[in-house]
Design an enzyme around this catalytic site. Structure first.
Site, short mmCIF file in Angstrom:
data_model
loop_
_atom_site.label_atom_id
_atom_site.label_comp_id
_atom_site.label_asym_id
_atom_site.label_seq_id
_atom_site.Cartn_x
_atom_site.Cartn_y
_atom_site.Cartn_z
N ARG A 1 0.93 -1.00 0.10
CA ARG A 1 -0.03 -0.16 0.12
C ARG A 1 1.03 1.24 0.11
O ARG A 1 2.01 1.23 0.64
CB ARG A 1 -0.85 -0.09 1.31
CG ARG A 1 -1.68 1.12 1.62
CD ARG A 1 -2.88 0.95 0.48
NE ARG A 1 -4.01 1.93 0.93
CZ ARG A 1 -5.32 1.85 0.07
NH1 ARG A 1 -5.09 1.71 -0.87
NH2 ARG A 1 -6.01 2.56 0.77
N THR B 1 -10.38 0.52 -9.41
CA THR B 1 -9.30 -0.32 -8.98
C THR B 1 -9.00 -1.59 -9.96
O THR B 1 -9.99 -1.72 -10.76
CB THR B 1 -9.41 -0.84 -7.44
OG1 THR B 1 -9.53 0.66 -6.93
CG2 THR B 1 -8.80 -1.58 -6.97
N THR C 1 -4.37 -0.63 -7.41
CA THR C 1 -5.11 0.52 -7.43
C THR C 1 -4.40 1.80 -7.84
O THR C 1 -3.36 1.82 -7.07
CB THR C 1 -6.43 0.86 -6.52
OG1 THR C 1 -7.19 1.63 -7.03
CG2 THR C 1 -5.78 1.06 -5.17
N ASN D 1 -6.55 4.28 -6.96
CA ASN D 1 -7.73 5.04 -6.29
C ASN D 1 -8.95 5.05 -7.34
O ASN D 1 -9.27 4.32 -7.83
CB ASN D 1 -7.38 5.78 -5.24
CG ASN D 1 -8.64 5.97 -4.36
OD1 ASN D 1 -9.66 5.18 -4.04
ND2 ASN D 1 -8.59 7.29 -3.65
N ASP E 1 -8.22 7.96 0.52
CA ASP E 1 -8.58 7.07 1.61
C ASP E 1 -8.61 7.03 3.11
O ASP E 1 -9.05 6.50 3.75
CB ASP E 1 -7.82 5.50 0.88
CG ASP E 1 -8.65 5.07 0.10
OD1 ASP E 1 -9.76 5.37 -0.42
OD2 ASP E 1 -7.96 3.92 -0.82
N SER F 1 -7.45 0.62 3.56
CA SER F 1 -8.31 0.18 2.07
C SER F 1 -9.25 -0.67 2.48
O SER F 1 -9.53 -1.29 3.55
CB SER F 1 -6.83 -0.38 1.23
OG SER F 1 -7.59 -1.14 0.16
N GLY G 1 -13.79 -1.43 -6.58
CA GLY G 1 -15.15 -0.83 -6.48
C GLY G 1 -15.35 0.02 -5.00
O GLY G 1 -16.30 -0.07 -4.29
N GLY G 2 -14.02 0.32 -4.34
CA GLY G 2 -14.05 1.01 -3.31
C GLY G 2 -14.61 0.17 -1.99
O GLY G 2 -14.56 -0.89 -2.16
#
Ligand code: DON
Length: 611
Positions: free
Chosen positions: A148, A422, A440, A442, A464, A493, A515-516
């Site tokens: 990340r 993503t 991703t 984002n 995020d 995340s 998709g978040g």
């Protein structure tokens, strides 16, 4: 022979329109398995995949969807006896198959796929972003790697507030929106520990795609078109908008700058990215646009190996991503709540929507308030993933009444925006090694900033964080202090790369999504559909989906995906029903008799490639 199934871009665009005609439905979902000889020599016999009649693979039952639902039940996913790779890009999935044909394992193939996606699916595949991978090797070893992005060293808690304390959009657009990228370091670390081939080998397909180019399909052309204003605002010279015009379908996308960057990484390893001329290009871009990522940030970046979240659901094992992603914990919590019910309501019934939605609602309340980067905050992992805690939460669900989120968690307010993009990919090989990766920038196309000279997009992952704790982010997620901005911290995340093991401990599913926050609900519903409702992979992926994230306090469903009488009943229970055209972009592989099935998201574009 290589089995290839492309959910073609033309088909995906038609799907995106949501038309309901019969001809269109068929176009959306036809399995279109074609045998394509890639000309790559090699291939190995399957040993891990069990023989027909395997008792660990129970018979599938035909699913029934509401009348008028646009994705028909009974459509088979792409089958291959030995290996399978599924992603949002047919070219990238083919790169994975090519590497396995050449003798690589699923990890070699996944890393090849990851770099290829940065070329062929540049709205989300990346080297300027980050992600997570969960691995299950055929010998039983499991691992999770967290690459990340982190907040730059110069980041501050209130950096996205204006002088009146109001949130700006600088966490979403432009140079200030980026966290320090982790993808290159993460993919390399993954390859070093579990792969068998050198980086220079597995990056060859990506380099070739960037150097020689590929034909832009309608999915990518549409994506470029939608992002073109943002792309032109920050960097007029990218290859996506030549002469100021979005690249059209049918054009060839050649990315010479990116090819040079990938060649440097292939030759020198991640140091080329984190301290060489690529780092200079990135920090030069920062200086040009008022960003704050420095060479010190890049030099300090390190991926983190973590123990996967391990949980069980009705006798099946789940391996998923621990914090800094919320994916594994939230999935475990929701499934644990559902497991408290001895019988599962039939798929698509009022009771099914109510229970599933209520379980997600409770799991998201904890997610939004209690999770954050474990290097910075205490995370009550053991409690949140325990079955006894789930039993307590289950007791708060009334049989025929929705509970308002404010009664469960009164502190937060909400607003919603639509999720962007993503990408998830799943890879399995003939030995049974399995890799699930979600990565991703984002938003689609990240911050909109393309690094001049080095040829890649930068993320807008800073959004995020809870840029203002208690106020919604781009996804309407209302998050707390645990996820406030701090230098060097990973933003929370929802990415949920997950591997499901059957009751005899063999890989059953390799799944994840874009998709978040809907990543968590979409991924887990494919799992529920397979385990609870015995759906085939094709049906499990086509089944209408539902989402609840606590705030906004609504049960979100897909247009046409809930029977009218069920919708009325759910409203009667007190659920605020919110209709969206489509939810989540999942890519999955499932073990079946004699091999694997691969299914790219039927609502979007993608490719399943295997042999
Ligand atoms: O890490 C996360 O949860 C988000 N950055 C994921 C964003 C995403 O999936 C966008 N959409 N499709």
């Amino acid at each position: 022979m290589t089995t290839t199934s492309f959910t073609t871009a033309a088909r995906a665009s038609a799907c995106a329109l949501g038309a309901l005609s019969l001809a269109f439905s068929a176009a959306c979902t036809a399995p279109s398995s074609q045998a394509v000889d890639t000309g790559v020599p090699g291939g190995r016999p399957s040993s891990a995949v069990r023989a027909p009649g395997d008792p660990a693979i129970p018979e599938r039952q035909t699913a029934r969807f509401p009348d008028g639902w646009r994705l028909p039940a009974g459509t088979r996913a792409t089958f291959a006896p030995e290996v399978m790779a599924v992603s949002n890009s047919p070219e990238a999935s083919a790169a994975a198959a090519e590497i396995m044909r050449a003798g690589g394992n699923a990890v070699d193939a996944a890393v090849a796929l990851g770099f290829a996606l940065a070329v062929s699916w540049p709205e989300a595949g990346n080297i300027g972003g980050g992600g997570y991978t969960v691995v299950r090797m055929a010998d039983g070893r499991t691992a999770a790697i967290d690459y990340r992005e982190v907040a730059p060293l110069a980041a501050t808690r209130n950096m996205y507030l204006d002088e009146n304390g109001k949130l700006t959009d600088k966490s979403i657009y432009g140079h200030l929106a980026s966290g320090v990228p982790g993808a290159v370091a993460g993919l390399n670390a993954l390859l070093e520990r579990y792969g068998t081939m050198p980086l220079s080998r597995v990056m060859q397909p990506a380099i070739k795609l960037a150097r020689d180019g590929f034909v832009v399909d309608t999915a990518l052309a549409g994506s470029i078109e939608r992002a073109s204003k943002m792309l032109l605002r920050f960097q007029a010279q990218s290859p996506f908008t030549p002469g100021g015009k979005p690249l059209a379908a049918g054009a060839r996308l050649v990315q010479p700058d990116l090819a040079r960057t990938l060649e440097a990484i292939a030759a020198q390893g991640p140091s080329a990215f984190y301290s060489g001329w690529i780092a200079d290009s990135l920090t030069g871009e920062m200086q040009r646009g008022g960003g704050i990522i420095t060479k010190a940030d890049l030099a300090k970046y390190a991926p983190v190996w973590r123990a996967p979240i391990r949980t069980t659901y009705r006798g099946y094992g789940l391996l998923s991503m621990p914090p800094s992603s919320s994916g594994g914990v939230t999935t475990a919590e929701a499934l644990n709540i559902l497991e408290q019910y001895p019988t599962v309501p039939s798929y698509g019934s009022t009771q099914w929507f109510h229970l599933v939605g209520s379980a997600y609602q409770r799991a998201f309340i904890d997610r939004n308030a209690k999770l954050g980067d474990p290097a910075f905050v205490q995370v009550p992992l053991a409690q949140l993933t325990s079955k006894t805690y789930a039993a307590r939460l289950k007791a708060t669900i009334a049989d025929t009444r929705a509970t308002p989120t404010r009664d469960l968690e009164p502190r937060m307010e909400a607003a919603a925006r639509e999720p962007m993009n993503t990408t998830h990919y799943s890879v399995v090989d003939a030995r049974g090694n399995a890799v699930a990766t979600t990565t991703t920038l984002n938003n689609s196309w990240g911050s909109g900033v393309w690094v001049r000279g080095a040829g890649f997009m930068l993320n807008d992952e800073m959004d995020d964080f809870a840029a203002q704790p208690g106020k919604p982010n781009m996804f309407g997620l209302v998050q707390g202090e645990q996820n406030a901005i701090q230098p060097g911290k990973r933003m929370l995340s929802a990415m949920s790369p997950t591997i499901v093991l059957d009751p005899v401990d063999q890989v059953l599913l390799v799944v994840g999504a874009a998709g978040g926050p809907t990543i968590i609900t979409g991924t887990s519903q494919v799992i529920l559909n397979v385990i609870d409702h015995r759906m085939s992979l094709g049906d499990a992926m086509r089944a209408p989906r539902v989402h609840h994230q606590a705030l906004p306090d609504s049960l979100t469903f897909e247009a046409g995906g809930v029977r009218p009488a069920v919708l009325d009943s759910l409203r009667g229970y007190g659920h605020a029903m919110r209709e969206l055209r489509s939810l989540v972009n999942v890519n999955a592989i499932m073990r079946v008799k004699g091999g694997w099935e691969g299914q790219p998201e039927p609502r979007r574009s993608g490719g399943a490639v295997g042999y």
